[in-house]
Write an enzyme that holds these catalytic residues in place. Structure first.
Site, mmCIF file in Angstrom:
data_model
loop_
_atom_site.group_PDB
_atom_site.id
_atom_site.type_symbol
_atom_site.label_atom_id
_atom_site.label_comp_id
_atom_site.label_asym_id
_atom_site.label_seq_id
_atom_site.Cartn_x
_atom_site.Cartn_y
_atom_site.Cartn_z
ATOM 1 N N GLU A 186 0.882 -1.184 0.187
ATOM 2 C CA GLU A 186 -0.102 0.010 0.167
ATOM 3 C C GLU A 186 0.734 1.180 -0.142
ATOM 4 O O GLU A 186 0.354 2.304 0.369
ATOM 5 C CB GLU A 186 -1.090 -0.087 1.163
ATOM 6 C CG GLU A 186 -0.609 -0.572 2.476
ATOM 7 C CD GLU A 186 -1.508 -0.420 3.536
ATOM 8 O OE1 GLU A 186 -2.151 -1.160 3.869
ATOM 9 O OE2 GLU A 186 -1.882 0.659 4.294
ATOM 10 N N LYS A 303 -14.439 -1.189 8.301
ATOM 11 C CA LYS A 303 -14.107 -1.547 6.894
ATOM 12 C C LYS A 303 -15.511 -1.997 6.412
ATOM 13 O O LYS A 303 -15.758 -3.144 6.375
ATOM 14 C CB LYS A 303 -13.069 -2.817 6.976
ATOM 15 C CG LYS A 303 -11.851 -2.416 7.320
ATOM 16 C CD LYS A 303 -10.677 -3.751 7.526
ATOM 17 C CE LYS A 303 -9.219 -3.339 7.726
ATOM 18 N NZ LYS A 303 -8.644 -4.414 8.282
HETATM 19 P P1 PGA Z 1 -5.966 -5.795 5.306
HETATM 20 O O1 PGA Z 1 -5.539 -5.202 6.735
HETATM 21 O O2 PGA Z 1 -4.660 -6.195 4.824
HETATM 22 O O3 PGA Z 1 -6.882 -6.797 5.562
HETATM 23 O O4 PGA Z 1 -6.676 -4.614 4.511
HETATM 24 C C1 PGA Z 1 -5.109 -4.037 7.164
HETATM 25 C C2 PGA Z 1 -5.354 -3.849 8.556
HETATM 26 O O5 PGA Z 1 -4.977 -4.607 9.458
HETATM 27 O O6 PGA Z 1 -5.503 -2.717 9.069
HETATM 28 ZN ZN ZN Z 2 -5.537 -3.483 11.166
#
Ligand code: PGA
Ligand code: ZN
Length: 377
Positions: A186, A303
């Site tokens: 990311e 999320k």
């Molecule tokens: P993810 O996790 O890889 O599932 O997007 C990101 C996080 O733990 O905040």
């Molecule tokens: Zn996290």
């Protein structure tokens, strides 16, 4: 609005992995995908992505949608057609992309912004929480990388655009100061330095950005111990270690400091910082209620694609606010170019938005919030 044209297809996320995009009356929305997943997370799809694409392409909606709450009609319809007692059985990624596309189409039909469909009175722009240095499950390049998953910047500044400028400035300066480095999934720097070396480095920029951590402790917890490179800690030692880090580095934000089942242990982490649940609460109403009951957290990661139902996401925001729990609307490590997350962060009046710092998949969300700030002034 009548839902006339429904079309689902596969697209690639920022990691090059397949995810779902849904188009409703030609308004498109997509779902990101995670890598560091909580054990209790809703599955992304019912059987698999292909099944959900076929199912969405077969769905017929013979009712009209006029407002956000009408998503209930959509959810009841899916549950009935698929014979589910809980609509989330449809798969969180598939349901989120579908609901998001419906809301975008509704906004377009009403000549409104997406956030206005959620709450036309929204005023406060959330503060960005930016992943500057990555370790843990998100980091692969360095043999010895920090076990903590994310070192986050909580930028200072009066307005969103000032915070953005400070966050970017610190991020690029850090890049210059880290010894060996590359970028992870990311766009966060990855390096071989230890947890405390990185925290020392971040402390130099405190006048521009406060420090946050996503420890993602479940990822290095096995057989009752937290496994670091040089030492192992049991639960009581881990609580002590994290509380010391909070004091020593004046940490502003700490996500998942303990294993995802340890609701009681979370209570013992000092709440002078924001103590946030992610894998602990997995964007589920029932897990949030449990965390409130045990006094585990004072902040929660939300999320939308981890739940799927935007109605339940809305309920989660409401309960967090009623209980003084700060809300952080979050991207996933595998993202798409959809900027809707910014409209949801603003529409639901999240306190923070976690969506990375650099790379185009993250920048579309940040620049959308900057645009909203311009529009509402
Ligand atoms: P993810 O996790 O890889 O599932 O997007 C990101 C996080 O733990 O905040
Ligand atoms: Zn996290």
């Amino acid at each position: 609005m009548h839902i006339k044209e429904v079309y689902a297809r596969k697209i690639k996320d920022s990691r090059g992995e397949e995810t779902i995009e849904v188009s409703i009356n030609r308004s498109k929305a997509s779902s990101p995908s995670g890598k560091s997943k909580g054990t209790h997370e809703t599955p992304s799809y019912y059987q698999n992505l292909d099944w959900n694409i076929k199912a969405i392409n077969l769905l017929k909606f013979d009712f009209s949608i006029q407002e956000f709450q009408d998503l209930k009609k959509v959810e009841d319809h899916i549950s009935k057609v698929c014979d589910f007692s809980d609509v989330k059985s449809f798969g969180a990624n598939a349901l989120f992309a579908l609901e998001s596309a419906i809301l975008k189409a509704l906004a377009r039909s009403k000549k409104k912004q997406l956030w206005q469909i959620i709450d036309p009175r929204a005023r406060k722009i959330p503060t960005p929480l930016g992943n500057a240095i990555g370790g843990g499950a998100h980091s692969e390049d360095f043999a010895i990388h920090p076990v903590f998953q994310e070192f986050l910047l909580v930028p200072k500044g009066k307005k969103f655009k000032d915070k953005l400028r400070n966050m970017n400035e610190v991020y690029y300066k850090l890049g210059g100061l880290l010894k060996a480095k590359s970028k992870n999934d990311e766009g966060a720097w990855q390096c071989g330095q230890s947890e405390e070396e990185i925290l020392d480095l971040l402390s130099k920029f405190k006048f521009k950005a406060r420090i946050g951590l996503d420890i993602a402790a479940s990822s290095f917890y096995k057989n009752g111990k937290y496994h670091y490179h040089e030492f192992d800690l049991d639960a009581i030692e881990q609580i002590k270690y994290i509380n010391n880090l909070i004091e020593k580095y004046d940490l502003f934000y700490v996500e998942d400091p303990l294993n995802e089942e340890d609701f009681i242990g979370f209570k013992k982490i000092k709440k002078r910082s924001l103590i946030c649940g992610d894998d602990l609460t997995v964007t589920h109403l029932e897990r949030l209620k449990k965390a409130i009951f045990f006094d585990s957290v004072n902040a929660m990661i939300i999320k939308p694609n981890q739940n799927g139902s935007l109605l339940e996401v809305s309920e989660i925001f409401k309960i967090c606010k009623e209980n003084g729990i700060k809300t952080i609307l979050s991207h996933r490590s595998g993202e798409t170019l959809d900027s809707a997350l910014a409209d949801y962060a603003f529409g639901f009046q999240a306190d923070y938005i976690k969506c990375g710092i650099s790379t185009k998949w993250r920048e579309v969300k940040l620049s959308r919030l900057a645009e909203i700030e311009q529009q509402i002034k």
